[in-house]
Design a protein around this motif. Sequence first.
Motif, PDB file in Angstrom:
ATOM      1  N   ILE A 102       0.834  -1.206   0.000  1.00 35.94           N
ATOM      2  CA  ILE A 102       0.000   0.000   0.000  1.00 35.94           C
ATOM      3  C   ILE A 102       0.870   1.258   0.000  1.00 35.94           C
ATOM      4  CG2 ILE A 102      -1.652   1.368   1.361  1.00 35.94           C
ATOM      5  CD1 ILE A 102      -2.900  -1.257   2.298  1.00 35.94           C
ATOM      6  N   SER A 103       1.965   1.232   0.758  1.00 40.09           N
ATOM      7  CA  SER A 103       2.840   2.408   0.832  1.00 40.09           C
ATOM      8  C   SER A 103       3.475   2.739  -0.517  1.00 40.09           C
ATOM      9  CB  SER A 103       3.932   2.187   1.882  1.00 40.09           C
ATOM     10  OG  SER A 103       4.873   1.207   1.452  1.00 40.09           O
ATOM     11  N   ILE A 104       3.643   1.732  -1.375  1.00 38.29           N
ATOM     12  CA  ILE A 104       4.271   1.943  -2.684  1.00 38.29           C
ATOM     13  C   ILE A 104       3.356   2.718  -3.625  1.00 38.29           C
ATOM     14  CG2 ILE A 104       5.107   0.771  -4.770  1.00 38.29           C
ATOM     15  CD1 ILE A 104       6.123  -1.477  -2.997  1.00 38.29           C
ATOM     16  N   ILE A 105       2.052   2.424  -3.570  1.00 43.32           N
ATOM     17  CA  ILE A 105       1.129   3.009  -4.560  1.00 43.32           C
ATOM     18  C   ILE A 105       0.276   4.149  -4.014  1.00 43.32           C
ATOM     19  CG2 ILE A 105       1.023   0.870  -5.919  1.00 43.32           C
ATOM     20  CD1 ILE A 105      -1.992   1.678  -3.853  1.00 43.32           C
ATOM     21  N   SER A 106       0.485   4.516  -2.743  1.00 44.52           N
ATOM     22  CA  SER A 106      -0.385   5.513  -2.119  1.00 44.52           C
ATOM     23  C   SER A 106       0.391   6.753  -1.679  1.00 44.52           C
ATOM     24  CB  SER A 106      -1.079   4.893  -0.905  1.00 44.52           C
ATOM     25  OG  SER A 106      -0.131   4.666   0.129  1.00 44.52           O
ATOM     26  N   PRO A 107      -0.327   7.809  -1.318  1.00 42.32           N
ATOM     27  CA  PRO A 107       0.330   9.032  -0.861  1.00 42.32           C
ATOM     28  C   PRO A 107       0.662   9.009   0.632  1.00 42.32           C
ATOM     29  CG  PRO A 107      -2.024   9.402  -1.007  1.00 42.32           C
ATOM     30  CD  PRO A 107      -1.787   7.999  -1.485  1.00 42.32           C
ATOM     31  N   ILE A 108       0.566   7.878   1.288  1.00 32.16           N
ATOM     32  CA  ILE A 108       0.837   7.797   2.722  1.00 32.16           C
ATOM     33  C   ILE A 108       2.105   6.996   2.981  1.00 32.16           C
ATOM     34  CG2 ILE A 108      -1.591   8.030   3.349  1.00 32.16           C
ATOM     35  CD1 ILE A 108      -1.757   5.037   3.727  1.00 32.16           C
ATOM     36  N   GLY A 109       2.659   7.184   4.165  1.00 33.86           N
ATOM     37  CA  GLY A 109       3.891   6.502   4.527  1.00 33.86           C
ATOM     38  C   GLY A 109       3.666   5.057   4.940  1.00 33.86           C
ATOM     39  N   TYR A 294     -11.051   7.829  -4.517  1.00 34.54           N
ATOM     40  CA  TYR A 294     -10.523   6.668  -3.798  1.00 34.54           C
ATOM     41  C   TYR A 294     -10.645   5.357  -4.571  1.00 34.54           C
ATOM     42  CZ  TYR A 294     -10.941   9.855   0.223  1.00 34.54           C
ATOM     43  OH  TYR A 294     -10.845  10.914   1.090  1.00 34.54           O
ATOM     44  N   TRP A 295     -11.442   5.326  -5.617  1.00 35.34           N
ATOM     45  CA  TRP A 295     -11.785   4.048  -6.231  1.00 35.34           C
ATOM     46  C   TRP A 295     -10.606   3.338  -6.892  1.00 35.34           C
ATOM     47  CZ3 TRP A 295     -16.065   1.019  -5.880  1.00 35.34           C
ATOM     48  CH2 TRP A 295     -17.162   1.570  -5.218  1.00 35.34           C
ATOM     49  N   LEU A 296      -9.738   4.081  -7.565  1.00 40.40           N
ATOM     50  CA  LEU A 296      -8.581   3.442  -8.203  1.00 40.40           C
ATOM     51  C   LEU A 296      -7.652   2.850  -7.147  1.00 40.40           C
ATOM     52  CD1 LEU A 296      -6.952   2.707 -10.692  1.00 40.40           C
ATOM     53  CD2 LEU A 296      -5.889   4.989 -10.606  1.00 40.40           C
ATOM     54  N   ALA A 298      -8.518   1.936  -4.173  1.00 40.60           N
ATOM     55  CA  ALA A 298      -9.224   0.820  -3.544  1.00 40.60           C
ATOM     56  C   ALA A 298      -9.186  -0.438  -4.410  1.00 40.60           C
ATOM     57  CB  ALA A 298     -10.672   1.216  -3.259  1.00 40.60           C
ATOM     58  N   ALA A 299      -9.332  -0.265  -5.712  1.00 38.21           N
ATOM     59  CA  ALA A 299      -9.310  -1.423  -6.626  1.00 38.21           C
ATOM     60  C   ALA A 299      -7.944  -2.104  -6.605  1.00 38.21           C
ATOM     61  CB  ALA A 299      -9.655  -0.971  -8.041  1.00 38.21           C
ATOM     62  N   ILE A 300      -6.884  -1.299  -6.614  1.00 40.56           N
ATOM     63  CA  ILE A 300      -5.528  -1.863  -6.587  1.00 40.56           C
ATOM     64  C   ILE A 300      -5.271  -2.554  -5.253  1.00 40.56           C
ATOM     65  CG2 ILE A 300      -3.062  -1.311  -6.655  1.00 40.56           C
ATOM     66  CD1 ILE A 300      -3.779   1.067  -8.477  1.00 40.56           C
ATOM     67  N   ILE A 301      -5.672  -1.899  -4.157  1.00 40.72           N
ATOM     68  CA  ILE A 301      -5.466  -2.478  -2.826  1.00 40.72           C
ATOM     69  C   ILE A 301      -6.288  -3.755  -2.660  1.00 40.72           C
ATOM     70  CG2 ILE A 301      -5.858  -2.101  -0.355  1.00 40.72           C
ATOM     71  CD1 ILE A 301      -5.142   0.861  -0.866  1.00 40.72           C
ATOM     72  N   PHE A 302      -7.477  -3.796  -3.244  1.00 42.29           N
ATOM     73  CA  PHE A 302      -8.301  -5.004  -3.191  1.00 42.29           C
ATOM     74  C   PHE A 302      -7.567  -6.184  -3.834  1.00 42.29           C
ATOM     75  CE2 PHE A 302     -11.427  -7.782  -5.341  1.00 42.29           C
ATOM     76  CZ  PHE A 302     -12.092  -8.272  -4.226  1.00 42.29           C
ATOM     77  N   VAL A 303      -6.953  -5.937  -4.987  1.00 47.57           N
ATOM     78  CA  VAL A 303      -6.178  -6.986  -5.664  1.00 47.57           C
ATOM     79  C   VAL A 303      -4.980  -7.393  -4.802  1.00 47.57           C
ATOM     80  CG1 VAL A 303      -4.776  -7.545  -7.686  1.00 47.57           C
ATOM     81  CG2 VAL A 303      -6.895  -6.238  -7.963  1.00 47.57           C
ATOM     82  N   PHE A 304      -4.275  -6.404  -4.258  1.00 46.08           N
ATOM     83  CA  PHE A 304      -3.151  -6.685  -3.356  1.00 46.08           C
ATOM     84  C   PHE A 304      -3.610  -7.549  -2.179  1.00 46.08           C
ATOM     85  CE2 PHE A 304      -0.479  -2.628  -4.393  1.00 46.08           C
ATOM     86  CZ  PHE A 304      -0.015  -3.243  -5.539  1.00 46.08           C
ATOM     87  N   THR A 367     -14.162   1.890   0.900  1.00 48.15           N
ATOM     88  CA  THR A 367     -14.359   1.475  -0.503  1.00 48.15           C
ATOM     89  C   THR A 367     -13.899   0.038  -0.712  1.00 48.15           C
ATOM     90  OG1 THR A 367     -13.933   3.779  -1.139  1.00 48.15           O
ATOM     91  CG2 THR A 367     -13.992   2.146  -2.898  1.00 48.15           C
ATOM     92  N   VAL A 368     -12.761  -0.327  -0.110  1.00 50.51           N
ATOM     93  CA  VAL A 368     -12.270  -1.706  -0.219  1.00 50.51           C
ATOM     94  C   VAL A 368     -13.237  -2.667   0.457  1.00 50.51           C
ATOM     95  CG1 VAL A 368     -10.416  -3.303   0.424  1.00 50.51           C
ATOM     96  CG2 VAL A 368      -9.839  -1.002  -0.362  1.00 50.51           C
ATOM     97  N   ILE A 369     -13.774  -2.283   1.616  1.00 48.35           N
ATOM     98  CA  ILE A 369     -14.749  -3.133   2.314  1.00 48.35           C
ATOM     99  C   ILE A 369     -15.973  -3.376   1.440  1.00 48.35           C
ATOM    100  CG2 ILE A 369     -16.332  -3.249   4.283  1.00 48.35           C
ATOM    101  CD1 ILE A 369     -14.173  -1.624   5.851  1.00 48.35           C
ATOM    102  N   LEU A 370     -16.443  -2.330   0.777  1.00 51.03           N
ATOM    103  CA  LEU A 370     -17.595  -2.482  -0.121  1.00 51.03           C
ATOM    104  C   LEU A 370     -17.260  -3.421  -1.275  1.00 51.03           C
ATOM    105  CD1 LEU A 370     -20.465  -1.675  -0.974  1.00 51.03           C
ATOM    106  CD2 LEU A 370     -19.469   0.276  -2.182  1.00 51.03           C
ATOM    107  N   LEU A 371     -16.093  -3.263  -1.870  1.00 49.05           N
ATOM    108  CA  LEU A 371     -15.664  -4.144  -2.958  1.00 49.05           C
ATOM    109  C   LEU A 371     -15.580  -5.591  -2.479  1.00 49.05           C
ATOM    110  CD1 LEU A 371     -12.830  -2.009  -4.634  1.00 49.05           C
ATOM    111  CD2 LEU A 371     -15.091  -2.504  -5.575  1.00 49.05           C
ATOM    112  N   SER A 372     -15.023  -5.775  -1.290  1.00 49.36           N
ATOM    113  CA  SER A 372     -14.873  -7.120  -0.738  1.00 49.36           C
ATOM    114  C   SER A 372     -16.222  -7.774  -0.498  1.00 49.36           C
ATOM    115  CB  SER A 372     -14.078  -7.051   0.567  1.00 49.36           C
ATOM    116  OG  SER A 372     -14.015  -8.310   1.192  1.00 49.36           O
ATOM    117  N   LEU A 373     -17.133  -7.046   0.157  1.00 54.07           N
ATOM    118  CA  LEU A 373     -18.445  -7.611   0.486  1.00 54.07           C
ATOM    119  C   LEU A 373     -19.247  -7.967  -0.760  1.00 54.07           C
ATOM    120  CD1 LEU A 373     -19.551  -5.412   3.519  1.00 54.07           C
ATOM    121  CD2 LEU A 373     -19.323  -7.899   3.503  1.00 54.07           C
ATOM    122  N   THR A 374     -19.131  -7.160  -1.794  1.00 55.21           N
ATOM    123  CA  THR A 374     -19.931  -7.416  -2.994  1.00 55.21           C
ATOM    124  C   THR A 374     -19.253  -8.414  -3.933  1.00 55.21           C
ATOM    125  OG1 THR A 374     -18.975  -5.392  -3.958  1.00 55.21           O
ATOM    126  CG2 THR A 374     -21.149  -5.220  -2.949  1.00 55.21           C
TER     127      THR A 374
END
Length: 389
Positions: A102-109, A294-296, A298-304, A367-374
């Motif tokens: 997540i740290s690689i593809i996101s704006p957070i540390g 957030y969707w892009l 979230a989609a990448i993190i969901f795959v990760f 957003t990831v939780i929603l993707l996961s549940l559905t």
Amino acid sequence: MSIELIIILLTIGYIIFTIDKKKDDFPVPAILVVLGVGLAFIPYFDSARLTENTIYHVFLPALLFVSAYQFPIKDFRKSASIIVSLATVGIVLNVLILGYLISIISPIGLLEASIAAAILTPTDPVSVVSIIKKATGNEEIASIVEGESMLNDGTSIVLFTTLLSMATREKGFSFFSFSGEFLLVSIGGVLIGLAAGFLVSKIVHYSHDRNYQIMLSIILAYGSFLIAEAVGVSGVLATVASGMMISYEYGRAEKEDHFRKSLDGFWEIAEHSLLAILFLVIGIEMTEYLKLDYWLYAAIIFVFMIFVRFITIYGITKVVHSLSWRYNFLLSWAGLKGSMSVFLVLTLFAKSASGIQSEWIVGVSFTVILLSLTIQSLTIAPISRSLLK
């Protein structure tokens, strides 16, 4: 929430559960969450809100207790090594690897990314377990999924709390300190739950009326949780242990069958009622955070998330008890995110810690939780059939 609103939510839940007559491929929690997202656009439902305390102290003890109470002890014994390994070592590895990705593809540390990973690590399979059983007839996989989800909540809370304390500079990280705290919190919770469950299994014989026996089970579910939390150990694991202990004690003799029947009837109704309200309100609650930005991510993190869970499970099962890649993938796909992840998201939001990009983590996590549940729940039946039949 007003009583009128609760009744309306229960009515919606009743309709959805009634549609799900055969309990085959119909993922009720996913449908409820999507309906909740739709209800969020109706002003009347603006007051349908959840707090982290409501989820943790009202919903989780009951849902965890009924899962533990109904979980066959023989299934736990059979798969105990895998279940415990996935719920402890597996959770830690998931957080470490997923946090780094997540740290690689996101704006957070890295530390903030690890907090997001801790939020997205606990599993909540709810109706997926019954779908797996119906689709494949494979009790072993369903038991591992269910058993892991009961135990990994405690690990996730300890990890999340530790990482959040580090991020807010409340304390630094020490491996020995973390290990000691984890063992104390976990073992302490389990011991309190086992003691409470054993005590109640003996006291129940003095209550000849089944209504009083049900009252005693409610006291056990919430009492073990509150006692454990009061002394600083895991209320989650205490409730799980108490449910498994009373199930074990009731299963030792046929004369206990009438106790089990009484409890089964009540707790099944309670479980469905709580799930209906919880997942509808989760859908309503998360809607305002589902921003396009957030969707892009979230989609990448969901795959990760799926990938990391798969390689972690593959590695652990290779060491503990070898399973085929099909079993490993199904275990990975069945790891839905749900109530515990929502609790951790709301906890982070409530703390509003300075120096942490809480808004980004909260928005992406919801957003990831929603993707996961559905996505995961809607596809678990066909994937189960194609892999194991």
